[in-house]
Design a protein around this motif. Sequence first.
Motif, PDB file in Angstrom:
ATOM      1  N   VAL A   1      -4.142  11.047  -5.182  1.00 45.52           N
ATOM      2  CA  VAL A   1      -4.395  10.506  -3.846  1.00 45.52           C
ATOM      3  C   VAL A   1      -4.211   8.988  -3.799  1.00 45.52           C
ATOM      4  O   VAL A   1      -3.540   8.460  -2.909  1.00 45.52           O
ATOM      5  N   SER A   2      -4.785   8.285  -4.780  1.00 46.88           N
ATOM      6  CA  SER A   2      -4.720   6.819  -4.695  1.00 46.88           C
ATOM      7  C   SER A   2      -3.280   6.332  -4.796  1.00 46.88           C
ATOM      8  O   SER A   2      -2.897   5.353  -4.157  1.00 46.88           O
ATOM      9  N   ASP A   3      -2.463   7.041  -5.595  1.00 49.30           N
ATOM     10  CA  ASP A   3      -1.041   6.666  -5.713  1.00 49.30           C
ATOM     11  C   ASP A   3      -0.319   6.833  -4.385  1.00 49.30           C
ATOM     12  O   ASP A   3       0.647   6.135  -4.098  1.00 49.30           O
ATOM     13  N   LYS A   4      -0.750   7.823  -3.607  1.00 48.43           N
ATOM     14  CA  LYS A   4       0.093   8.272  -2.509  1.00 48.43           C
ATOM     15  C   LYS A   4      -0.339   7.837  -1.115  1.00 48.43           C
ATOM     16  O   LYS A   4       0.441   7.931  -0.177  1.00 48.43           O
ATOM     17  N   LEU A   5      -1.587   7.346  -1.003  1.00 40.53           N
ATOM     18  CA  LEU A   5      -2.039   6.951   0.330  1.00 40.53           C
ATOM     19  C   LEU A   5      -1.187   5.823   0.908  1.00 40.53           C
ATOM     20  O   LEU A   5      -0.913   5.797   2.106  1.00 40.53           O
ATOM     21  N   ALA A   6      -0.754   4.919   0.032  1.00 47.31           N
ATOM     22  CA  ALA A   6      -0.050   3.728   0.506  1.00 47.31           C
ATOM     23  C   ALA A   6       1.226   4.058   1.275  1.00 47.31           C
ATOM     24  O   ALA A   6       1.611   3.309   2.180  1.00 47.31           O
ATOM     25  N   VAL A   7       1.857   5.166   0.953  1.00 50.24           N
ATOM     26  CA  VAL A   7       3.120   5.479   1.621  1.00 50.24           C
ATOM     27  C   VAL A   7       2.906   5.723   3.119  1.00 50.24           C
ATOM     28  O   VAL A   7       3.804   5.510   3.937  1.00 50.24           O
ATOM     29  N   ILE A   8       1.689   6.124   3.466  1.00 55.52           N
ATOM     30  CA  ILE A   8       1.412   6.423   4.873  1.00 55.52           C
ATOM     31  C   ILE A   8       1.574   5.154   5.714  1.00 55.52           C
ATOM     32  O   ILE A   8       2.060   5.196   6.845  1.00 55.52           O
ATOM     33  N   ASP A   9       1.189   4.032   5.128  1.00 56.09           N
ATOM     34  CA  ASP A   9       1.314   2.752   5.811  1.00 56.09           C
ATOM     35  C   ASP A   9       2.745   2.563   6.341  1.00 56.09           C
ATOM     36  O   ASP A   9       2.966   2.221   7.500  1.00 56.09           O
ATOM     37  N   GLU A  10       3.698   2.844   5.470  1.00 55.25           N
ATOM     38  CA  GLU A  10       5.111   2.689   5.822  1.00 55.25           C
ATOM     39  C   GLU A  10       5.570   3.805   6.769  1.00 55.25           C
ATOM     40  O   GLU A  10       6.278   3.573   7.749  1.00 55.25           O
ATOM     41  N   LEU A  11       5.116   5.029   6.488  1.00 57.44           N
ATOM     42  CA  LEU A  11       5.580   6.176   7.270  1.00 57.44           C
ATOM     43  C   LEU A  11       5.107   6.125   8.718  1.00 57.44           C
ATOM     44  O   LEU A  11       5.738   6.706   9.596  1.00 57.44           O
TER      45      LEU A  11
END
Length: 403
Positions: free
Chosen positions: A203-213
Amino acid sequence: MKTIDELLAEGVAGKRVFVRADLNVPLDGTTITDDGRIRAVLPTVKALADAGARVVVASHLGRPKGAPDPAFTLAPAATRLGELLGTDVAFATDTVGDSARTTVDGLADGGVAVIENLRFNAGETAKDDAERGAFADQLAALADVYVGDGFGAVHRKHASVYDLPARLPHAAGYLIATEVGVLKKLTEDVKRPYVVVLGGAKVSDKLAVIDELLGKADRLLIGGGMAYTFLKAKGYEVGISLLQEDQIPVVTEYMERAEKNGVELVLPVDVLASTEFPDLKTKAPAEYTTVDADKIPSDQEGLDVGPKTRELYASKIADARTVFWNGPLGVFEHPEYAGGTREIAQALVDSKAFTVVGGGDSAAAVRTLGFDENAFGHISTGGGASLEYLEGKTLPGLAALED
Ligand SMILES: Nc1ncnc2c1ncn2[C@@H]1O[C@H](COP(=O)(O)OP(=O)(O)OP(=O)(O)O)[C@@H](O)[C@H]1O
Ligand SMILES: O=C(O)[C@H](O)COP(=O)(O)O
Protein backbone atom coordinates in the motif's frame (compact mmCIF):
# COMPACT_ATOMS: atom_id res chain seq x y z
CA MET A 1 19.18 4.18 -24.81
CA LYS A 2 21.15 1.53 -26.68
CA THR A 3 18.98 -1.41 -27.70
CA ILE A 4 20.03 -5.01 -27.41
CA ASP A 5 19.89 -5.30 -31.19
CA GLU A 6 22.53 -2.57 -31.47
CA LEU A 7 24.62 -4.39 -28.90
CA LEU A 8 24.27 -7.67 -30.79
CA ALA A 9 25.25 -5.94 -34.02
CA GLU A 10 28.49 -4.78 -32.36
CA GLY A 11 29.21 -8.41 -31.44
CA VAL A 12 29.08 -10.07 -28.04
CA ALA A 13 30.76 -13.42 -28.79
CA GLY A 14 33.02 -14.44 -25.94
CA LYS A 15 31.98 -11.44 -23.84
CA ARG A 16 30.60 -11.84 -20.33
CA VAL A 17 27.20 -10.15 -20.41
CA PHE A 18 25.50 -9.38 -17.09
CA VAL A 19 21.70 -9.52 -17.51
CA ARG A 20 19.86 -7.83 -14.64
CA ALA A 21 16.56 -9.71 -14.73
CA ASP A 22 13.59 -9.71 -12.37
CA LEU A 23 13.20 -13.37 -11.42
CA ASN A 24 11.22 -12.43 -8.30
CA VAL A 25 8.64 -15.17 -8.84
CA PRO A 26 5.96 -16.35 -6.42
CA LEU A 27 7.03 -19.51 -4.59
CA ASP A 28 5.28 -22.15 -2.55
CA GLY A 29 8.30 -23.51 -0.67
CA THR A 30 10.69 -24.25 -3.52
CA THR A 31 7.93 -24.64 -6.12
CA ILE A 32 7.48 -21.73 -8.52
CA THR A 33 3.74 -21.07 -8.76
CA ASP A 34 4.02 -18.72 -11.73
CA ASP A 35 7.07 -18.53 -14.01
CA GLY A 36 5.90 -15.54 -16.07
CA ARG A 37 8.82 -13.35 -15.04
CA ILE A 38 11.30 -16.05 -16.09
CA ARG A 39 9.62 -16.52 -19.45
CA ALA A 40 9.64 -12.76 -19.94
CA VAL A 41 13.43 -12.53 -19.97
CA LEU A 42 13.96 -15.52 -22.29
CA PRO A 43 14.16 -13.54 -25.56
CA THR A 44 17.06 -11.48 -24.20
CA VAL A 45 18.93 -14.42 -22.68
CA LYS A 46 18.41 -16.54 -25.81
CA ALA A 47 19.53 -13.83 -28.19
CA LEU A 48 22.71 -13.22 -26.20
CA ALA A 49 23.51 -16.91 -25.83
CA ASP A 50 22.83 -17.55 -29.52
CA ALA A 51 25.26 -14.74 -30.34
CA GLY A 52 27.98 -16.51 -28.32
CA ALA A 53 27.92 -14.34 -25.20
CA ARG A 54 28.67 -15.82 -21.78
CA VAL A 55 25.45 -14.82 -20.06
CA VAL A 56 25.40 -14.05 -16.33
CA VAL A 57 21.80 -13.69 -15.14
CA ALA A 58 21.23 -11.87 -11.86
CA SER A 59 18.12 -10.96 -9.86
CA HIS A 60 16.71 -10.37 -6.42
CA LEU A 61 14.03 -12.62 -4.93
CA GLY A 62 11.80 -11.43 -2.10
CA ARG A 63 13.12 -9.15 0.59
CA PRO A 64 15.89 -10.98 2.51
CA LYS A 65 17.75 -8.82 5.01
CA GLY A 66 21.09 -8.32 3.25
CA ALA A 67 22.43 -11.78 4.16
CA PRO A 68 21.98 -15.31 2.77
CA ASP A 69 18.61 -16.81 3.62
CA PRO A 70 17.72 -20.23 2.13
CA ALA A 71 14.03 -19.26 1.91
CA PHE A 72 14.97 -16.78 -0.82
CA THR A 73 17.45 -18.76 -2.90
CA LEU A 74 17.32 -18.30 -6.67
CA ALA A 75 18.14 -21.99 -7.22
CA PRO A 76 14.55 -22.95 -8.25
CA ALA A 77 14.46 -20.01 -10.69
CA ALA A 78 17.81 -21.11 -12.19
CA THR A 79 16.49 -24.63 -12.67
CA ARG A 80 13.33 -23.32 -14.33
CA LEU A 81 15.35 -21.02 -16.60
CA GLY A 82 17.34 -24.05 -17.72
CA GLU A 83 14.16 -26.00 -18.45
CA LEU A 84 12.70 -23.15 -20.47
CA LEU A 85 15.92 -22.60 -22.42
CA GLY A 86 16.39 -26.31 -22.92
CA THR A 87 20.04 -26.07 -21.85
CA ASP A 88 22.09 -26.50 -18.70
CA VAL A 89 22.19 -23.36 -16.61
CA ALA A 90 25.02 -23.14 -14.10
CA PHE A 91 24.16 -21.83 -10.64
CA ALA A 92 26.53 -19.94 -8.34
CA THR A 93 25.73 -20.36 -4.66
CA ASP A 94 26.90 -16.85 -3.88
CA THR A 95 26.61 -13.52 -5.69
CA VAL A 96 30.14 -12.11 -5.90
CA GLY A 97 32.22 -14.70 -4.03
CA ASP A 98 34.28 -17.75 -5.03
CA SER A 99 31.31 -19.65 -6.42
CA ALA A 100 30.23 -16.73 -8.65
CA ARG A 101 33.79 -16.17 -9.95
CA THR A 102 34.38 -19.86 -10.67
CA THR A 103 30.97 -20.29 -12.29
CA VAL A 104 31.42 -17.28 -14.57
CA ASP A 105 35.01 -18.26 -15.43
CA GLY A 106 33.73 -21.72 -16.35
CA LEU A 107 31.16 -20.43 -18.86
CA ALA A 108 31.71 -21.40 -22.48
CA ASP A 109 30.64 -19.06 -25.29
CA GLY A 110 26.84 -19.30 -25.44
CA GLY A 111 26.66 -20.59 -21.86
CA VAL A 112 24.27 -19.26 -19.22
CA ALA A 113 24.73 -18.95 -15.45
CA VAL A 114 22.55 -17.58 -12.66
CA ILE A 115 24.22 -16.05 -9.62
CA GLU A 116 22.59 -16.17 -6.18
CA ASN A 117 20.09 -13.57 -4.93
CA LEU A 118 21.54 -10.06 -5.18
CA ARG A 119 19.80 -9.09 -1.93
CA PHE A 120 21.87 -11.60 0.06
CA ASN A 121 24.34 -8.70 0.01
CA ALA A 122 23.60 -5.57 2.05
CA GLY A 123 25.28 -3.42 -0.61
CA GLU A 124 22.54 -4.17 -3.15
CA THR A 125 19.84 -2.14 -1.40
CA ALA A 126 22.05 0.18 0.70
CA LYS A 127 20.95 3.82 0.93
CA ASP A 128 24.58 4.90 1.16
CA ASP A 129 26.02 5.57 -2.32
CA ALA A 130 29.51 4.35 -1.40
CA GLU A 131 28.22 1.07 0.04
CA ARG A 132 26.11 0.43 -3.05
CA GLY A 133 29.00 1.47 -5.28
CA ALA A 134 31.39 -0.95 -3.59
CA PHE A 135 28.98 -3.82 -4.26
CA ALA A 136 28.49 -2.64 -7.85
CA ASP A 137 32.29 -2.76 -8.27
CA GLN A 138 32.25 -6.41 -7.20
CA LEU A 139 29.45 -7.18 -9.66
CA ALA A 140 31.25 -5.29 -12.43
CA ALA A 141 34.26 -7.59 -12.00
CA LEU A 142 32.05 -10.47 -13.20
CA ALA A 143 31.18 -8.94 -16.58
CA ASP A 144 32.23 -6.94 -19.64
CA VAL A 145 28.80 -5.65 -20.66
CA TYR A 146 25.51 -4.92 -18.85
CA VAL A 147 22.00 -5.53 -20.16
CA GLY A 148 19.12 -4.15 -18.10
CA ASP A 149 16.01 -6.31 -18.48
CA GLY A 150 14.51 -6.51 -14.99
CA PHE A 151 11.62 -4.18 -15.66
CA GLY A 152 9.91 -5.08 -12.34
CA ALA A 153 12.83 -3.58 -10.43
CA VAL A 154 13.68 -0.46 -12.46
CA HIS A 155 12.05 1.75 -9.82
CA ARG A 156 14.63 0.63 -7.26
CA LYS A 157 17.83 2.65 -6.81
CA HIS A 158 19.77 -0.52 -6.12
CA ALA A 159 23.37 -1.42 -6.94
CA SER A 160 22.60 -3.87 -9.75
CA VAL A 161 19.89 -1.63 -11.21
CA TYR A 162 21.40 1.83 -10.91
CA ASP A 163 25.13 1.76 -10.05
CA LEU A 164 26.31 -1.19 -12.12
CA PRO A 165 25.30 0.12 -15.58
CA ALA A 166 27.41 3.22 -14.89
CA ARG A 167 30.44 0.95 -14.62
CA LEU A 168 29.99 -1.09 -17.82
CA PRO A 169 28.93 -0.54 -21.44
CA HIS A 170 25.17 -1.05 -21.28
CA ALA A 171 21.99 -1.64 -23.26
CA ALA A 172 18.29 -2.26 -22.62
CA GLY A 173 16.92 -5.77 -23.12
CA TYR A 174 13.82 -6.74 -25.11
CA LEU A 175 11.52 -6.89 -22.08
CA ILE A 176 12.30 -3.36 -20.96
CA ALA A 177 11.81 -2.09 -24.51
CA THR A 178 8.38 -3.75 -24.76
CA GLU A 179 7.21 -2.62 -21.33
CA VAL A 180 8.23 0.99 -21.86
CA GLY A 181 6.62 1.00 -25.30
CA VAL A 182 3.24 -0.03 -23.90
CA LEU A 183 3.29 2.19 -20.82
CA LYS A 184 4.27 5.17 -22.92
CA LYS A 185 0.96 4.81 -24.73
CA LEU A 186 -0.87 5.18 -21.42
CA THR A 187 0.95 8.39 -20.60
CA GLU A 188 0.82 10.02 -24.03
CA ASP A 189 -2.18 8.92 -26.00
CA VAL A 190 -4.78 7.40 -23.76
CA LYS A 191 -8.25 6.55 -25.10
CA ARG A 192 -11.09 7.48 -22.76
CA PRO A 193 -12.83 6.53 -20.57
CA TYR A 194 -9.56 5.58 -18.84
CA VAL A 195 -10.21 3.36 -15.84
CA VAL A 196 -7.53 2.41 -13.30
CA VAL A 197 -8.05 -0.43 -10.85
CA LEU A 198 -5.70 -0.49 -7.86
CA GLY A 199 -5.37 -3.21 -5.26
CA GLY A 200 -2.65 -5.34 -3.71
CA ALA A 201 -0.75 -5.23 -0.47
CA LYS A 202 2.23 -2.89 -1.01
CA VAL A 203 0.00 0.00 0.00
CA SER A 204 2.64 2.56 0.97
CA ASP A 205 4.49 1.99 -2.32
CA LYS A 206 1.36 2.45 -4.36
CA LEU A 207 -0.70 5.22 -2.80
CA ALA A 208 1.48 7.91 -4.36
CA VAL A 209 0.45 7.00 -7.90
CA ILE A 210 -3.08 8.13 -7.13
CA ASP A 211 -1.81 11.69 -6.79
CA GLU A 212 -0.79 11.62 -10.45
CA LEU A 213 -3.75 9.57 -11.67
CA LEU A 214 -6.22 12.09 -10.29
CA GLY A 215 -5.16 14.33 -13.15
CA LYS A 216 -5.22 11.58 -15.79
CA ALA A 217 -7.76 8.82 -15.17
CA ASP A 218 -11.53 9.17 -15.46
CA ARG A 219 -12.28 6.51 -12.85
CA LEU A 220 -10.23 4.95 -10.06
CA LEU A 221 -11.53 1.71 -8.59
CA ILE A 222 -9.86 0.82 -5.31
CA GLY A 223 -9.68 -2.71 -3.91
CA GLY A 224 -7.32 -5.12 -2.13
CA GLY A 225 -5.38 -4.04 0.92
CA MET A 226 -5.36 -0.48 -0.37
CA ALA A 227 -9.10 0.03 0.17
CA TYR A 228 -9.09 -0.01 3.96
CA THR A 229 -7.07 3.17 4.41
CA PHE A 230 -9.73 4.94 2.31
CA LEU A 231 -12.62 3.33 4.20
CA LYS A 232 -11.00 4.32 7.51
CA ALA A 233 -10.54 7.87 6.19
CA LYS A 234 -14.27 7.95 5.53
CA GLY A 235 -14.75 7.24 9.23
CA TYR A 236 -15.64 3.55 8.86
CA GLU A 237 -14.52 0.80 11.22
CA VAL A 238 -12.03 -1.41 9.35
CA GLY A 239 -11.28 -3.86 12.17
CA ILE A 240 -7.89 -5.53 11.73
CA SER A 241 -7.74 -4.98 7.95
CA LEU A 242 -4.50 -3.87 6.30
CA LEU A 243 -4.21 -0.17 7.14
CA GLN A 244 -1.74 2.62 6.46
CA GLU A 245 -2.77 4.83 9.37
CA ASP A 246 -0.24 7.60 8.63
CA GLN A 247 -1.66 7.98 5.11
CA ILE A 248 -5.20 8.83 6.22
CA PRO A 249 -4.75 12.61 5.73
CA VAL A 250 -3.24 11.91 2.30
CA VAL A 251 -6.09 9.74 1.08
CA THR A 252 -8.63 12.18 2.53
CA GLU A 253 -7.11 14.85 0.33
CA TYR A 254 -7.22 12.43 -2.64
CA MET A 255 -10.94 11.90 -2.13
CA GLU A 256 -11.55 15.66 -1.95
CA ARG A 257 -9.47 16.30 -5.06
CA ALA A 258 -11.19 13.50 -6.99
CA GLU A 259 -14.52 15.17 -6.32
CA LYS A 260 -13.17 18.57 -7.40
CA ASN A 261 -11.56 17.16 -10.58
CA GLY A 262 -14.62 15.14 -11.55
CA VAL A 263 -12.72 11.87 -11.22
CA GLU A 264 -14.83 8.97 -9.97
CA LEU A 265 -12.95 7.45 -7.03
CA VAL A 266 -14.87 4.27 -6.26
CA LEU A 267 -14.47 2.28 -3.03
CA PRO A 268 -15.76 -1.16 -2.10
CA VAL A 269 -19.36 -1.22 -0.84
CA ASP A 270 -19.06 -4.71 0.64
CA VAL A 271 -16.22 -7.04 1.63
CA LEU A 272 -15.56 -10.61 2.73
CA ALA A 273 -14.32 -10.34 6.31
CA SER A 274 -12.84 -12.86 8.70
CA THR A 275 -11.21 -13.05 12.12
CA GLU A 276 -8.33 -14.96 10.55
CA PHE A 277 -5.96 -14.57 7.61
CA PRO A 278 -6.41 -17.77 5.55
CA ASP A 279 -3.82 -20.54 5.44
CA LEU A 280 -2.30 -20.12 1.98
CA LYS A 281 -0.30 -23.35 2.23
CA THR A 282 -3.05 -25.82 3.07
CA LYS A 283 -5.82 -23.68 1.49
CA ALA A 284 -8.02 -25.05 4.30
CA PRO A 285 -11.60 -23.73 4.06
CA ALA A 286 -11.87 -20.27 5.58
CA GLU A 287 -14.75 -18.90 7.64
CA TYR A 288 -15.90 -15.47 6.56
CA THR A 289 -18.95 -13.28 6.36
CA THR A 290 -19.98 -10.81 3.69
CA VAL A 291 -20.52 -7.40 5.25
CA ASP A 292 -21.17 -3.89 4.02
CA ALA A 293 -17.97 -1.87 3.86
CA ASP A 294 -19.11 0.38 6.72
CA LYS A 295 -19.88 -2.59 8.98
CA ILE A 296 -16.62 -4.53 9.25
CA PRO A 297 -16.60 -6.04 12.77
CA SER A 298 -13.74 -4.70 14.92
CA ASP A 299 -12.12 -8.16 15.32
CA GLN A 300 -12.17 -8.95 11.57
CA GLU A 301 -10.21 -8.06 8.44
CA GLY A 302 -11.37 -7.55 4.90
CA LEU A 303 -9.87 -10.16 2.58
CA ASP A 304 -11.74 -9.67 -0.69
CA VAL A 305 -14.27 -7.32 -2.22
CA GLY A 306 -17.86 -8.56 -1.96
CA PRO A 307 -20.40 -9.40 -4.70
CA LYS A 308 -22.01 -5.93 -4.85
CA THR A 309 -18.58 -4.35 -5.30
CA ARG A 310 -17.62 -6.81 -8.04
CA GLU A 311 -20.76 -5.95 -9.96
CA LEU A 312 -20.26 -2.23 -9.44
CA TYR A 313 -16.63 -2.36 -10.60
CA ALA A 314 -17.49 -4.52 -13.62
CA SER A 315 -20.08 -1.90 -14.64
CA LYS A 316 -17.42 0.84 -14.35
CA ILE A 317 -15.10 -1.17 -16.62
CA ALA A 318 -17.70 -2.18 -19.22
CA ASP A 319 -17.57 1.01 -21.33
CA ALA A 320 -13.88 1.81 -20.75
CA ARG A 321 -11.54 2.25 -23.71
CA THR A 322 -8.39 1.90 -21.62
CA VAL A 323 -7.96 -0.03 -18.38
CA PHE A 324 -4.83 -0.26 -16.25
CA TRP A 325 -5.05 -2.73 -13.40
CA ASN A 326 -2.47 -3.24 -10.68
CA GLY A 327 -2.84 -5.34 -7.55
CA PRO A 328 -5.20 -8.23 -6.74
CA LEU A 329 -8.58 -7.21 -5.32
CA GLY A 330 -8.28 -9.76 -2.51
CA VAL A 331 -6.12 -12.55 -1.14
CA PHE A 332 -6.51 -14.43 -4.42
CA GLU A 333 -4.02 -17.14 -3.40
CA HIS A 334 -6.84 -18.66 -1.33
CA PRO A 335 -9.79 -19.95 -3.39
CA GLU A 336 -12.35 -18.39 -1.06
CA TYR A 337 -10.90 -14.89 -1.57
CA ALA A 338 -10.13 -15.14 -5.29
CA GLY A 339 -13.60 -14.12 -6.51
CA GLY A 340 -13.05 -10.35 -6.60
CA THR A 341 -9.81 -10.68 -8.57
CA ARG A 342 -11.39 -13.24 -10.92
CA GLU A 343 -14.43 -11.10 -11.67
CA ILE A 344 -12.36 -7.99 -12.31
CA ALA A 345 -10.10 -9.97 -14.65
CA GLN A 346 -13.23 -11.21 -16.42
CA ALA A 347 -14.56 -7.65 -16.71
CA LEU A 348 -11.31 -6.62 -18.40
CA VAL A 349 -11.54 -9.55 -20.80
CA ASP A 350 -15.19 -8.73 -21.61
CA SER A 351 -14.54 -5.04 -22.24
CA LYS A 352 -13.47 -3.68 -25.60
CA ALA A 353 -10.79 -1.58 -23.90
CA PHE A 354 -7.03 -1.74 -24.36
CA THR A 355 -6.17 -3.52 -21.10
CA VAL A 356 -2.89 -3.51 -19.23
CA VAL A 357 -2.34 -5.68 -16.17
CA GLY A 358 0.70 -4.67 -14.12
CA GLY A 359 2.50 -6.42 -11.29
CA GLY A 360 4.17 -9.69 -10.43
CA ASP A 361 1.27 -10.85 -8.28
CA SER A 362 -1.46 -9.45 -10.52
CA ALA A 363 0.00 -11.19 -13.56
CA ALA A 364 0.40 -14.39 -11.55
CA ALA A 365 -3.22 -14.08 -10.38
CA VAL A 366 -4.53 -13.75 -13.91
CA ARG A 367 -2.65 -16.85 -15.04
CA THR A 368 -3.27 -19.03 -11.98
CA LEU A 369 -6.99 -18.23 -12.20
CA GLY A 370 -6.91 -19.73 -15.68
CA PHE A 371 -7.20 -16.66 -17.91
CA ASP A 372 -5.55 -16.67 -21.31
CA GLU A 373 -2.73 -14.12 -21.33
CA ASN A 374 -3.67 -13.17 -24.88
CA ALA A 375 -7.08 -11.98 -23.71
CA PHE A 376 -5.35 -8.89 -22.28
CA GLY A 377 -3.67 -6.10 -24.23
CA HIS A 378 -0.47 -6.36 -22.21
CA ILE A 379 0.60 -8.12 -19.03
CA SER A 380 3.39 -6.15 -17.43
CA THR A 381 5.98 -7.81 -15.22
CA GLY A 382 6.24 -4.68 -13.10
CA GLY A 383 3.82 -3.64 -10.37
CA GLY A 384 5.50 -0.82 -8.48
CA ALA A 385 7.65 -0.13 -11.55
CA SER A 386 4.70 0.33 -13.91
CA LEU A 387 2.92 2.53 -11.39
CA GLU A 388 5.95 4.77 -10.90
CA TYR A 389 6.31 4.99 -14.66
CA LEU A 390 2.70 6.16 -14.89
CA GLU A 391 3.40 8.64 -12.08
CA GLY A 392 5.91 10.22 -14.44
CA LYS A 393 8.81 9.59 -12.09
CA THR A 394 12.37 9.13 -13.30
CA LEU A 395 13.03 5.45 -12.81
CA PRO A 396 16.62 4.82 -11.70
CA GLY A 397 16.97 1.63 -13.74
CA LEU A 398 15.84 3.35 -16.94
CA ALA A 399 17.81 6.55 -16.35
CA ALA A 400 20.94 4.44 -15.84
CA LEU A 401 20.50 2.85 -19.26
CA GLU A 402 20.44 6.21 -21.06
CA ASP A 403 23.63 6.89 -22.99
N1 LIG B 1 -7.45 -7.31 1.55
C1 LIG B 1 -6.21 -7.77 1.54
N2 LIG B 1 -5.54 -7.98 2.68
C2 LIG B 1 -4.27 -8.45 2.67
N3 LIG B 1 -3.58 -8.76 1.54
C3 LIG B 1 -4.22 -8.57 0.38
C4 LIG B 1 -5.54 -8.08 0.31
N4 LIG B 1 -5.89 -8.00 -0.98
C5 LIG B 1 -4.84 -8.44 -1.69
N5 LIG B 1 -3.83 -8.80 -0.89
C6 LIG B 1 -2.53 -9.38 -1.27
O1 LIG B 1 -1.84 -8.51 -2.12
C7 LIG B 1 -0.75 -9.26 -2.67
C8 LIG B 1 -0.31 -8.64 -3.98
O2 LIG B 1 0.01 -7.28 -3.79
P1 LIG B 1 1.18 -6.51 -4.55
O3 LIG B 1 1.02 -5.09 -4.18
O4 LIG B 1 2.49 -7.18 -4.26
O5 LIG B 1 0.76 -6.79 -6.09
P2 LIG B 1 1.49 -6.58 -7.47
O6 LIG B 1 1.57 -5.15 -7.78
O7 LIG B 1 0.78 -7.43 -8.45
O8 LIG B 1 2.96 -7.14 -7.33
P3 LIG B 1 4.38 -6.41 -7.37
O9 LIG B 1 4.27 -4.96 -6.97
O10 LIG B 1 5.07 -7.23 -6.34
O11 LIG B 1 4.87 -6.60 -8.73
C9 LIG B 1 -1.29 -10.66 -2.83
O12 LIG B 1 -0.37 -11.57 -2.23
C10 LIG B 1 -2.64 -10.64 -2.11
O13 LIG B 1 -2.84 -11.75 -1.27
O1 LIG C 1 7.88 -7.77 -7.23
C1 LIG C 1 8.24 -6.63 -7.57
O2 LIG C 1 7.46 -5.65 -7.64
C2 LIG C 1 9.67 -6.42 -8.00
O3 LIG C 1 10.36 -7.63 -8.14
C3 LIG C 1 10.39 -5.51 -7.03
O4 LIG C 1 10.42 -6.10 -5.75
P1 LIG C 1 10.51 -5.17 -4.46
O5 LIG C 1 9.17 -4.47 -4.32
O6 LIG C 1 10.80 -6.12 -3.32
O7 LIG C 1 11.63 -4.18 -4.68
